[in-house]
Design an enzyme around this catalytic site. Structure first.
Site, PDB file in Angstrom:
ATOM      1  CD  GLU A 276       7.912   3.209  -2.577  1.00  0.00           C
ATOM      2  OE1 GLU A 276       7.642   2.647  -3.610  1.00  0.00           O
ATOM      3  OE2 GLU A 276       6.972   3.734  -1.833  1.00  0.00           O
TER       4      GLU A 276
ATOM      5  CE  LYS B   3       7.156  -0.845  -2.006  1.00  0.00           C
ATOM      6  NZ  LYS B   3       5.845  -0.791  -1.795  1.00  0.00           N
TER       7      LYS B   3
END
Length: 298
Positions: free
Chosen positions: A176, A213
């Site tokens: 992420e 993500k």
């Protein structure tokens, strides 16, 4: 569900991933949004007890099931707790929801327009414990504030290094590198991030896959090469400060990307609601986010 069942569900399922991983620094804000003020606790243990009660209420709600929620990202303390008399990972698995755990320990101060992850010397121990509890994967977050090539390259390099550590432990990492949606250089940062992620994906050996993500891009469809990359199990999006309706509109513009929302999922839930009100509100949020994850704009 066994590991391969969970992998197949994440890779091909029609749904989204719930982010229930607020950590120490963000817990007071999450509780305030839930209708619990800071004078409701006197120490950290009581605070974490309140947030665990909120998460348990969500996890055990009849509307929170694997039909629309593919997975859930947990805070470490949540993973170690119980919901409905069972360990939280087991409670999720029995509902058809794949458990993940947040593993980063927060962010370093900004340098070169980015914030790297802090060192995490106990990571191998945490990964071993998570695997034993039935957890499928992990999530680790960095932040990109400016379109600085050197900074973004460092973020992505660190993320993939941690990802390899996760893969070696038999878990699947969600990488992420969040682009701050308030950045004045957001579109440029998106493009550099795409290029750096592709470099690192192409350099992977063996047949392992990672998840990504990402913040929803300024240019719809920009991350299509990541969605299609053979090293990517799934691309998920964070809401990143957008309201739920805004995030869902942007998400629906991007094929192959599903939600992994936190605040946008929980925003309308209140501690004071009775069970019928709570379940109705949660169900409405799940339906809207599921729709944006599975029904894409033309």
């Amino acid at each position: 569900m066994q590991f391969e069942d969970m992998k197949a569900k994440i890779e091909g399922g029609n749904g989204f991933i719930a982010a229930l991983d607020q950590s120490g620094g963000s817990t007071p804000k999450a509780l305030k949004g839930y209708g619990i003020e800071e004078d409701a606790w006197t120490n950290e243990e009581e605070m974490f007890g309140l947030i665990h009660a909120m998460r348990s209420r969500i996890i055990t709600s009849p509307v929170f099931s694997g039909e629309k929620v593919l997975g859930a990202i947990l805070f470490e303390r949540t993973m170690d707790g119980e919901a409905g008399g069972k360990s939280v990972p087991q409670a999720l698995i029995e509902r058809g929801v794949v458990p993940f755990i947040k593993i980063d320990k927060g962010l370093e101060d900004e340098a070169n327009g980015v914030q790297l992850m802090k060192p995490n010397p106990g990571l191998d121990t945490l990964l071993h414990r998570a695997k034993a509890l039935g957890v499928f994967g992990t999530k680790e977050r960095s932040v990109i504030n400016l379109a600085n090539r050197e900074g973004i390259a460092a973020v992505v390099r660190q993320q993939f290094e941690v990802g390899q550590q996760v893969l070696a432990a038999g878990l699947v990492p969600i990488i992420e590198p969040e682009v701050n949606i308030k950045s004045p250089e957001r579109a440029e940062a998106d493009q550099i991030l795409l290029e750096e992620i592709l470099k690192n994906l192409d350099a992977m050996t063996g047949d392992d896959k990672v998840m990504l993500k990402l913040s929803l891009p300024v240019k719809a469809g920009l991350f299509d090469p990541l969605v299609d990359h053979p090293r990517v199990l799934r691309v998920v999006a964070l809401s990143g400060g957008f309201s739920r309706s805004e995030a869902c509109v942007e998400l629906a513009k991007n094929r192959g990307i599903i939600a992994s929302f936190s605040r946008a999922l929980l925003n309308d839930l209140r501690h004071q609601m009775n069970d019928d009100e709570f379940n109705a509100s949660l169900g409405e949020a799940i339906d809207e986010i599921h729709g944006a994850s599975t029904q894409k704009a033309a």
